[in-house]
Motif scaffolding. Sequence first.
Motif, PDB file in Angstrom:
ATOM      1  N   GLU A 126       4.517  18.063   2.776  1.00  0.00           N
ATOM      2  CA  GLU A 126       5.429  18.429   3.874  1.00  0.00           C
ATOM      3  C   GLU A 126       6.776  18.888   3.331  1.00  0.00           C
ATOM      4  N   ILE A 127       7.276  18.186   2.302  1.00  0.00           N
ATOM      5  CA  ILE A 127       8.564  18.587   1.708  1.00  0.00           C
ATOM      6  C   ILE A 127       8.451  20.019   1.189  1.00  0.00           C
ATOM      7  N   GLY A 128       7.343  20.273   0.477  1.00  0.00           N
ATOM      8  CA  GLY A 128       7.137  21.617  -0.072  1.00  0.00           C
ATOM      9  C   GLY A 128       7.097  22.661   1.038  1.00  0.00           C
ATOM     10  N   LEU A 182      18.870   9.463  -3.263  1.00  0.00           N
ATOM     11  CA  LEU A 182      18.109  10.008  -4.388  1.00  0.00           C
ATOM     12  C   LEU A 182      16.666  10.193  -3.954  1.00  0.00           C
ATOM     13  N   ASN A 183      16.056  11.268  -4.404  1.00  0.00           N
ATOM     14  CA  ASN A 183      14.639  11.517  -4.151  1.00  0.00           C
ATOM     15  C   ASN A 183      13.824  10.796  -5.225  1.00  0.00           C
ATOM     16  N   VAL A 184      13.070   9.774  -4.807  1.00  0.00           N
ATOM     17  CA  VAL A 184      12.264   8.996  -5.749  1.00  0.00           C
ATOM     18  C   VAL A 184      10.803   9.352  -5.510  1.00  0.00           C
ATOM     19  N   ASN A 185      10.067   9.598  -6.551  1.00  0.00           N
ATOM     20  CA  ASN A 185       8.631   9.795  -6.382  1.00  0.00           C
ATOM     21  C   ASN A 185       8.064   8.576  -5.638  1.00  0.00           C
ATOM     22  N   ALA A 186       7.225   8.823  -4.643  1.00  0.00           N
ATOM     23  CA  ALA A 186       6.777   7.726  -3.780  1.00  0.00           C
ATOM     24  C   ALA A 186       5.924   6.698  -4.534  1.00  0.00           C
ATOM     25  N   GLY A 221       4.457   8.730   0.939  1.00  0.00           N
ATOM     26  CA  GLY A 221       4.915   9.941   0.293  1.00  0.00           C
ATOM     27  C   GLY A 221       5.098  11.032   1.320  1.00  0.00           C
ATOM     28  N   GLY A 222       4.906  12.266   0.898  1.00  0.00           N
ATOM     29  CA  GLY A 222       5.080  13.398   1.813  1.00  0.00           C
ATOM     30  C   GLY A 222       5.394  14.671   1.046  1.00  0.00           C
ATOM     31  N   GLY A 223       4.929  14.717  -0.206  1.00  0.00           N
ATOM     32  CA  GLY A 223       5.182  15.893  -1.039  1.00  0.00           C
ATOM     33  C   GLY A 223       4.774  17.210  -0.374  1.00  0.00           C
ATOM     34  N   GLY A 251       6.858  17.013 -15.077  1.00  0.00           N
ATOM     35  CA  GLY A 251       6.128  15.752 -15.223  1.00  0.00           C
ATOM     36  C   GLY A 251       5.732  15.151 -13.877  1.00  0.00           C
ATOM     37  N   GLY A 252       5.394  16.000 -12.918  1.00  0.00           N
ATOM     38  CA  GLY A 252       4.989  15.512 -11.594  1.00  0.00           C
ATOM     39  C   GLY A 252       6.150  15.200 -10.667  1.00  0.00           C
ATOM     40  N   LEU A 253       7.395  15.395 -11.120  1.00  0.00           N
ATOM     41  CA  LEU A 253       8.571  15.097 -10.283  1.00  0.00           C
ATOM     42  C   LEU A 253       9.214  16.396  -9.793  1.00  0.00           C
ATOM     43  N   ARG A 254       9.601  16.392  -8.512  1.00  0.00           N
ATOM     44  CA  ARG A 254      10.221  17.576  -7.935  1.00  0.00           C
ATOM     45  C   ARG A 254      11.697  17.641  -8.336  1.00  0.00           C
ATOM     46  N   VAL A 255      12.057  18.639  -9.106  1.00  0.00           N
ATOM     47  CA  VAL A 255      13.468  18.832  -9.444  1.00  0.00           C
ATOM     48  C   VAL A 255      14.204  19.084  -8.117  1.00  0.00           C
ATOM     49  N   VAL A 262       0.848  -1.192   0.000  1.00  0.00           N
ATOM     50  CA  VAL A 262       0.000   0.000   0.000  1.00  0.00           C
ATOM     51  C   VAL A 262       0.883   1.240   0.000  1.00  0.00           C
ATOM     52  N   LYS A 263       0.595   2.139  -0.919  1.00  0.00           N
ATOM     53  CA  LYS A 263       1.278   3.430  -0.937  1.00  0.00           C
ATOM     54  C   LYS A 263       0.356   4.471  -0.317  1.00  0.00           C
ATOM     55  N   VAL A 264       0.868   5.157   0.686  1.00  0.00           N
ATOM     56  CA  VAL A 264       0.090   6.169   1.389  1.00  0.00           C
ATOM     57  C   VAL A 264       0.557   7.534   0.903  1.00  0.00           C
ATOM     58  N   GLY A 265      -0.325   8.242   0.219  1.00  0.00           N
ATOM     59  CA  GLY A 265       0.052   9.538  -0.349  1.00  0.00           C
ATOM     60  C   GLY A 265       0.211  10.609   0.708  1.00  0.00           C
ATOM     61  N   GLY A 266       1.124  11.534   0.443  1.00  0.00           N
ATOM     62  CA  GLY A 266       1.329  12.671   1.341  1.00  0.00           C
ATOM     63  C   GLY A 266       0.078  13.515   1.450  1.00  0.00           C
ATOM     64  N   SER A 267      -0.797  13.436   0.431  1.00  0.00           N
ATOM     65  CA  SER A 267      -2.048  14.194   0.452  1.00  0.00           C
ATOM     66  C   SER A 267      -2.958  13.727   1.587  1.00  0.00           C
ATOM     67  N   LEU A 268      -2.668  12.546   2.160  1.00  0.00           N
ATOM     68  CA  LEU A 268      -3.546  11.984   3.206  1.00  0.00           C
ATOM     69  C   LEU A 268      -3.052  12.285   4.614  1.00  0.00           C
ATOM     70  N   ALA A 328      10.272   5.015   3.284  1.00  0.00           N
ATOM     71  CA  ALA A 328      10.315   6.342   2.668  1.00  0.00           C
ATOM     72  C   ALA A 328      10.970   6.195   1.297  1.00  0.00           C
ATOM     73  N   PRO A 329      10.529   6.966   0.317  1.00  0.00           N
ATOM     74  CA  PRO A 329      11.020   6.780  -1.055  1.00  0.00           C
ATOM     75  C   PRO A 329      12.372   7.431  -1.313  1.00  0.00           C
ATOM     76  N   ILE A 330      13.374   6.946  -0.581  1.00  0.00           N
ATOM     77  CA  ILE A 330      14.755   7.391  -0.792  1.00  0.00           C
ATOM     78  C   ILE A 330      15.530   6.176  -1.269  1.00  0.00           C
ATOM     79  N   ARG A 354      19.021  15.428  -7.916  1.00  0.00           N
ATOM     80  CA  ARG A 354      19.134  14.135  -7.214  1.00  0.00           C
ATOM     81  C   ARG A 354      17.796  13.371  -7.235  1.00  0.00           C
ATOM     82  N   VAL A 355      17.156  13.335  -8.365  1.00  0.00           N
ATOM     83  CA  VAL A 355      15.914  12.553  -8.512  1.00  0.00           C
ATOM     84  C   VAL A 355      16.260  11.232  -9.182  1.00  0.00           C
ATOM     85  N   GLY A 356      15.664  10.162  -8.690  1.00  0.00           N
ATOM     86  CA  GLY A 356      16.008   8.863  -9.252  1.00  0.00           C
ATOM     87  C   GLY A 356      14.825   7.943  -9.405  1.00  0.00           C
TER      88      GLY A 356
HETATM   89  C1  LIG Z   1      10.993  13.089  -7.187  1.00  0.00           C
HETATM   90  C2  LIG Z   1       9.790  13.453  -6.393  1.00  0.00           C
HETATM   91  O1  LIG Z   1       8.910  14.144  -6.895  1.00  0.00           O
HETATM   92  N1  LIG Z   1       9.726  12.991  -5.128  1.00  0.00           N
HETATM   93  C3  LIG Z   1       8.633  13.287  -4.244  1.00  0.00           C
HETATM   94  C4  LIG Z   1       8.739  12.365  -3.046  1.00  0.00           C
HETATM   95  C5  LIG Z   1       7.523  12.431  -2.145  1.00  0.00           C
HETATM   96  C6  LIG Z   1       6.247  11.994  -2.831  1.00  0.00           C
HETATM   97  O2  LIG Z   1       6.219  11.427  -3.906  1.00  0.00           O
HETATM   98  O3  LIG Z   1       5.138  12.279  -2.092  1.00  0.00           O
HETATM   99  P1  LIG Z   1       3.592  12.161  -2.518  1.00  0.00           P
HETATM  100  O4  LIG Z   1       3.287  10.730  -2.643  1.00  0.00           O
HETATM  101  O5  LIG Z   1       2.917  12.822  -1.395  1.00  0.00           O
HETATM  102  O6  LIG Z   1       3.426  12.914  -3.827  1.00  0.00           O
HETATM  103  C7  LIG Z   1       8.685  14.771  -3.798  1.00  0.00           C
HETATM  104  O7  LIG Z   1       9.767  15.320  -3.662  1.00  0.00           O
HETATM  105  O8  LIG Z   1       7.595  15.315  -3.552  1.00  0.00           O
END
Ligand SMILES: CC(=O)N[C@@H](CCC(=O)OP(=O)(O)O)C(=O)O
Length: 248
Positions: free
Chosen positions: A39-41, A146-150, A35-37, A55-59, A7-13, A136-138, A111-113
């Motif tokens: 909070e990171i922001g 590397l920061n990996v999209n969750a 995730g945790g987008g 493309g949805g990825l945080r540079v 199960v992937k738990v989105g930062g939006s939750l 955590a998606p590291i 550092r996105v991977g």
């Molecule tokens: C590369 C990249 O975009 N990494 C994401 C990692 C956290 C994430 O994916 O969180 P959510 O599931 O809440 O979107 C980021 O920096 O926001």
Amino acid sequence: MSEPLLVKVGGSLRGAETLLDELASYPGPLVLVHGGGPEIGAWLTRLGLESRFEGGLRVTPPEHMEVVEMSLCLTGKRLAEGLSRRGRRTLSLSGRDALCLRGRALPHLGRVGEVVGVEVGLLLDLLEKGYTPLLAPIALDEEGPLNVNADTAAGAVAGALGWPALFLTDVPGVLRNPKDPTTRFPHLTPKEVEDLKAQGILQGGMIPKVEAALSALRAGAPWAAIAQGERGVVAGVLQGERGTRFTL
Ligand SMILES: CC(=O)N[C@@H](CCC(=O)OP(=O)(O)O)C(=O)O
Ligand SMILES: Nc1ncnc2c1ncn2[C@@H]1O[C@H](COP(=O)(O)OP(=O)(O)O)[C@@H](O)[C@H]1O
């Protein structure tokens, strides 16, 4: 015996108490990726740093990476505590622990991977001892974290385990009109996903989520779905009543 689930738990939750109850009470084995987008922001903004998305990825320039990692790890510890307090003993780890997620940097994003290897044995050992792993998606390459999209990380872990992947987020699934929850697609194929992308219907964080669902399937996950993280969601998805399911 209930089926094992990734199960992937989105930062939006964040802060969704009912979701913690739902996951804590799931009777089968779980491996979780969070995730945790948001909070990171928030942390980057607090520190006067600005994020740009492609493309949805945080540079992620190298000087942002520590903030990303600290923020994600704190989110993981909070979630692990919430689940553990509800009786599901959860260990919050990142891909750095025991080199659990090996990664490769993507071009032009700092550092996105992406994930190229998952230490499945560690996850299974923890499950056997009665712990629920929460990642955590590291991921790690030779140069460090590397920061990996969750969603991408969750898809890779589901594929490596050969487990179903359930992506929980703040919308009931993929929607034709993202503002109208009644426009959910109950089912999508890769061809239909391509059409939705071409029409601009999939945007922002929904793009890596849908791609992660499809890549989990290609890697061997028996099914993948995107659904809203609310009470009853796991049973609803298993019965085909909630969320968007993907098939190849
Ligand atoms: C590369 C990249 O975009 N990494 C994401 C990692 C956290 C994430 O994916 O969180 P959510 O599931 O809440 O979107 C980021 O920096 O926001
Ligand atoms: N076609 C779509 N259907 C549903 N949501 C969409 C769509 N296109 C974009 N979105 C957006 O994707 C968001 C979910 O992705 P994201 O914010 O990254 O969530 P999470 O933090 O749970 O990973 C939704 O809140 C919605 O705003």
